[in-house]
Design a protein around this motif. Structure first.
Motif, PDB file in Angstrom:
ATOM      1  N   GLY A 116       0.785  -1.234   0.000  1.00 36.78           N
ATOM      2  CA  GLY A 116       0.000   0.000   0.000  1.00 36.78           C
ATOM      3  C   GLY A 116       0.810   1.273   0.000  1.00 36.78           C
ATOM      4  O   GLY A 116       0.248   2.376   0.092  1.00 36.78           O
ATOM      5  N   GLN A 117       2.133   1.165  -0.122  1.00 34.01           N
ATOM      6  CA  GLN A 117       2.990   2.342  -0.106  1.00 34.01           C
ATOM      7  C   GLN A 117       3.167   2.902  -1.518  1.00 34.01           C
ATOM      8  O   GLN A 117       3.238   2.159  -2.497  1.00 34.01           O
ATOM      9  CB  GLN A 117       4.365   1.996   0.483  1.00 34.01           C
ATOM     10  CG  GLN A 117       4.319   1.525   1.922  1.00 34.01           C
ATOM     11  CD  GLN A 117       3.790   2.587   2.865  1.00 34.01           C
ATOM     12  OE1 GLN A 117       4.208   3.749   2.804  1.00 34.01           O
ATOM     13  NE2 GLN A 117       2.870   2.205   3.731  1.00 34.01           N
ATOM     14  N   ALA A 118       3.256   4.222  -1.606  1.00 36.40           N
ATOM     15  CA  ALA A 118       3.531   4.876  -2.888  1.00 36.40           C
ATOM     16  C   ALA A 118       5.010   4.729  -3.213  1.00 36.40           C
ATOM     17  O   ALA A 118       5.864   4.752  -2.325  1.00 36.40           O
ATOM     18  CB  ALA A 118       3.151   6.348  -2.813  1.00 36.40           C
ATOM     19  N   THR A 119       5.313   4.563  -4.490  1.00 30.92           N
ATOM     20  CA  THR A 119       6.696   4.399  -4.920  1.00 30.92           C
ATOM     21  C   THR A 119       6.848   4.873  -6.354  1.00 30.92           C
ATOM     22  O   THR A 119       5.918   4.771  -7.153  1.00 30.92           O
ATOM     23  CB  THR A 119       7.161   2.939  -4.811  1.00 30.92           C
ATOM     24  OG1 THR A 119       8.493   2.827  -5.320  1.00 30.92           O
ATOM     25  CG2 THR A 119       6.240   2.018  -5.602  1.00 30.92           C
ATOM     26  N   GLN A 164       9.377   3.704  -8.298  1.00 27.16           N
ATOM     27  CA  GLN A 164       9.820   2.529  -9.037  1.00 27.16           C
ATOM     28  C   GLN A 164       8.737   1.465  -8.955  1.00 27.16           C
ATOM     29  O   GLN A 164       8.415   0.983  -7.876  1.00 27.16           O
ATOM     30  CB  GLN A 164      11.135   1.990  -8.460  1.00 27.16           C
ATOM     31  CG  GLN A 164      12.319   2.900  -8.699  1.00 27.16           C
ATOM     32  CD  GLN A 164      13.593   2.299  -8.132  1.00 27.16           C
ATOM     33  OE1 GLN A 164      13.640   1.892  -6.979  1.00 27.16           O
ATOM     34  NE2 GLN A 164      14.623   2.244  -8.949  1.00 27.16           N
ATOM     35  N   ARG A 165       8.192   1.111 -10.106  1.00 26.56           N
ATOM     36  CA  ARG A 165       7.030   0.228 -10.086  1.00 26.56           C
ATOM     37  C   ARG A 165       7.209  -0.957 -11.028  1.00 26.56           C
ATOM     38  O   ARG A 165       7.758  -0.820 -12.116  1.00 26.56           O
ATOM     39  CB  ARG A 165       5.767   1.003 -10.454  1.00 26.56           C
ATOM     40  CG  ARG A 165       5.514   2.186  -9.534  1.00 26.56           C
ATOM     41  CD  ARG A 165       4.212   2.878  -9.834  1.00 26.56           C
ATOM     42  NE  ARG A 165       4.031   4.018  -8.950  1.00 26.56           N
ATOM     43  CZ  ARG A 165       2.929   4.752  -8.870  1.00 26.56           C
ATOM     44  NH1 ARG A 165       1.893   4.445  -9.620  1.00 26.56           N
ATOM     45  NH2 ARG A 165       2.848   5.773  -8.051  1.00 26.56           N
ATOM     46  N   TRP A 166       6.744  -2.097 -10.567  1.00 31.70           N
ATOM     47  CA  TRP A 166       6.705  -3.306 -11.375  1.00 31.70           C
ATOM     48  C   TRP A 166       5.243  -3.745 -11.486  1.00 31.70           C
ATOM     49  O   TRP A 166       4.420  -3.435 -10.613  1.00 31.70           O
ATOM     50  CB  TRP A 166       7.531  -4.407 -10.721  1.00 31.70           C
ATOM     51  CG  TRP A 166       9.001  -4.281 -10.961  1.00 31.70           C
ATOM     52  CD1 TRP A 166       9.776  -4.977 -11.842  1.00 31.70           C
ATOM     53  CD2 TRP A 166       9.896  -3.400 -10.278  1.00 31.70           C
ATOM     54  NE1 TRP A 166      11.080  -4.580 -11.765  1.00 31.70           N
ATOM     55  CE2 TRP A 166      11.190  -3.602 -10.816  1.00 31.70           C
ATOM     56  CE3 TRP A 166       9.740  -2.439  -9.274  1.00 31.70           C
ATOM     57  CZ2 TRP A 166      12.297  -2.914 -10.388  1.00 31.70           C
ATOM     58  CZ3 TRP A 166      10.848  -1.734  -8.845  1.00 31.70           C
ATOM     59  CH2 TRP A 166      12.116  -1.982  -9.407  1.00 31.70           C
ATOM     60  N   GLY A 226      -2.132  -8.164  -8.192  1.00 33.93           N
ATOM     61  CA  GLY A 226      -3.252  -7.230  -8.316  1.00 33.93           C
ATOM     62  C   GLY A 226      -2.918  -5.917  -8.972  1.00 33.93           C
ATOM     63  O   GLY A 226      -3.730  -4.997  -8.970  1.00 33.93           O
ATOM     64  N   GLY A 227      -1.715  -5.802  -9.559  1.00 33.73           N
ATOM     65  CA  GLY A 227      -1.364  -4.556 -10.253  1.00 33.73           C
ATOM     66  C   GLY A 227       0.079  -4.178 -10.014  1.00 33.73           C
ATOM     67  O   GLY A 227       0.977  -5.026 -10.026  1.00 33.73           O
ATOM     68  N   LEU A 228       0.313  -2.887  -9.752  1.00 36.51           N
ATOM     69  CA  LEU A 228       1.669  -2.395  -9.560  1.00 36.51           C
ATOM     70  C   LEU A 228       2.175  -2.728  -8.157  1.00 36.51           C
ATOM     71  O   LEU A 228       1.419  -2.659  -7.186  1.00 36.51           O
ATOM     72  CB  LEU A 228       1.716  -0.879  -9.775  1.00 36.51           C
ATOM     73  CG  LEU A 228       1.373  -0.404 -11.194  1.00 36.51           C
ATOM     74  CD1 LEU A 228       1.552   1.107 -11.302  1.00 36.51           C
ATOM     75  CD2 LEU A 228       2.240  -1.103 -12.234  1.00 36.51           C
ATOM     76  N   VAL A 229       3.438  -3.088  -8.087  1.00 31.73           N
ATOM     77  CA  VAL A 229       4.074  -3.397  -6.801  1.00 31.73           C
ATOM     78  C   VAL A 229       5.392  -2.649  -6.711  1.00 31.73           C
ATOM     79  O   VAL A 229       5.994  -2.278  -7.731  1.00 31.73           O
ATOM     80  CB  VAL A 229       4.313  -4.918  -6.633  1.00 31.73           C
ATOM     81  CG1 VAL A 229       2.999  -5.658  -6.489  1.00 31.73           C
ATOM     82  CG2 VAL A 229       5.113  -5.474  -7.813  1.00 31.73           C
ATOM     83  N   CYS A 230       5.845  -2.420  -5.487  1.00 32.47           N
ATOM     84  CA  CYS A 230       7.118  -1.739  -5.285  1.00 32.47           C
ATOM     85  C   CYS A 230       8.265  -2.741  -5.348  1.00 32.47           C
ATOM     86  O   CYS A 230       8.056  -3.958  -5.417  1.00 32.47           O
ATOM     87  CB  CYS A 230       7.110  -1.013  -3.939  1.00 32.47           C
ATOM     88  SG  CYS A 230       7.033  -2.113  -2.499  1.00 32.47           S
ATOM     89  N   ALA A 231       9.503  -2.195  -5.296  1.00 31.21           N
ATOM     90  CA  ALA A 231      10.682  -3.049  -5.412  1.00 31.21           C
ATOM     91  C   ALA A 231      10.771  -4.050  -4.266  1.00 31.21           C
ATOM     92  O   ALA A 231      11.200  -5.193  -4.455  1.00 31.21           O
ATOM     93  CB  ALA A 231      11.935  -2.171  -5.456  1.00 31.21           C
ATOM     94  N   ALA A 232      10.348  -3.639  -3.072  1.00 23.48           N
ATOM     95  CA  ALA A 232      10.447  -4.523  -1.910  1.00 23.48           C
ATOM     96  C   ALA A 232       9.439  -5.664  -1.966  1.00 23.48           C
ATOM     97  O   ALA A 232       9.658  -6.723  -1.381  1.00 23.48           O
ATOM     98  CB  ALA A 232      10.238  -3.712  -0.635  1.00 23.48           C
ATOM     99  N   CYS A 233       8.332  -5.467  -2.671  1.00 19.91           N
ATOM    100  CA  CYS A 233       7.249  -6.455  -2.675  1.00 19.91           C
ATOM    101  C   CYS A 233       7.162  -7.256  -3.970  1.00 19.91           C
ATOM    102  O   CYS A 233       6.355  -8.190  -4.047  1.00 19.91           O
ATOM    103  CB  CYS A 233       5.906  -5.764  -2.433  1.00 19.91           C
ATOM    104  SG  CYS A 233       5.733  -4.981  -0.815  1.00 19.91           S
TER     105      CYS A 233
END
Length: 237
Positions: free
Chosen positions: A154-157, A159-161, A167-174
């Motif tokens: 749920g964090q804004a980032t 860098q997106r994958w 379920g959609g875009l995820v951050c680098a850590a997730c």
């Protein structure tokens, strides 16, 4: 809206309809395949109709049909638009699983998308209209794609994958295995298609549009129990 129809016996058809207040309905059209039928041509897929039904033991029987709008004519001579429309009909049929249950949002989304698809508008290409419809129809069914924040934490980032399974875009850590990087123009376009922001959407580059379409294709294929039969026929050129 007529979603599909198939033969029953020698002269009848079973027609699947998406209705405004009763969701998906299946009904029998008696004698509709005979040349003398009064409403045979009105019960083809892509037909928006006003219909009267007579209650039957197992299936209702179609008693009267009036055409509200026919979308098959503007679509049948344009293969990209026709195939996009076929994907829309199949998606609506699959997402509205319960017969007789209200599905007002799905009904209006489908009518609006087919109207846009049949309009002579060169700025909104068929695949772009389709992708917007798919994202919004999935969101209405409870599968809204995450584009503003990470789908996992749920964090804004910045860098997106992209991960359809998450379920959609995820951050680098997730980001899970198999997640693919998604550039800013593409996720901005996806957000515009989900919101119906056509000013932003039509300004996107062809490359961003192609990447967005691939993401939508992957997303809907993952969230459907079975892949859409009509999707491989889609003309994305």
């Amino acid at each position: 809206m007529v979603l599909r129809a198939y033969k029953l016996g020698e002269a009848d058809r079973i027609v699947t309809l998406l209705t405004q207040y009763n969701g998906k309905v299946r009904a029998v059209a008696r004698g509709v395949r005979r040349t003398s039928s009064k409403f045979g041509g009105r019960l083809e897929p892509f037909s928006h109709v006003d219909i009267q039904l007579v209650r039957g033991r197992t299936l209702d029987v179609i008693a009267q049909v009036d055409t509200v709008a026919g979308y098959s004519k503007p679509l049948r001579d344009d293969y990209p638009r026709f195939t996009a429309g076929q994907v829309m009909l199949e998606t609506a049929d699959r997402l509205v699983a319960e017969e007789g249950e209200p599905a007002l949002t799905q009904y209006h989304l489908l009518i609006g998308a087919l109207h846009a698809l049949g309009a002579a508008d060169d700025t909104r290409r068929p695949t772009m209209i389709l992708d917007s419809y798919l994202l919004r129809a999935l969101a209405s069914a409870g599968y809204k794609i995450a584009l503003a924040t990470c789908a996992r934490c749920g964090q804004a980032t910045l860098q997106r994958w992209f991960s359809a399974t998450s379920g959609g875009l995820v951050c680098a850590a997730c980001k899970p295995p198999g997640a693919s990087p998604l550039d800013e123009p593409t996720w901005v376009l996806l957000g515009a298609l989900l919101a119906g922001d056509w000013t932003t959407a039509v300004a996107a580059t062809a490359d961003a549009e192609a990447r967005a379409h691939t993401a939508v294709d992957t997303f809907i294929t993952w969230h459907m129990e079975h892949s859409l039969r009509s999707l491989p026929l889609l003309d994305v050129g």
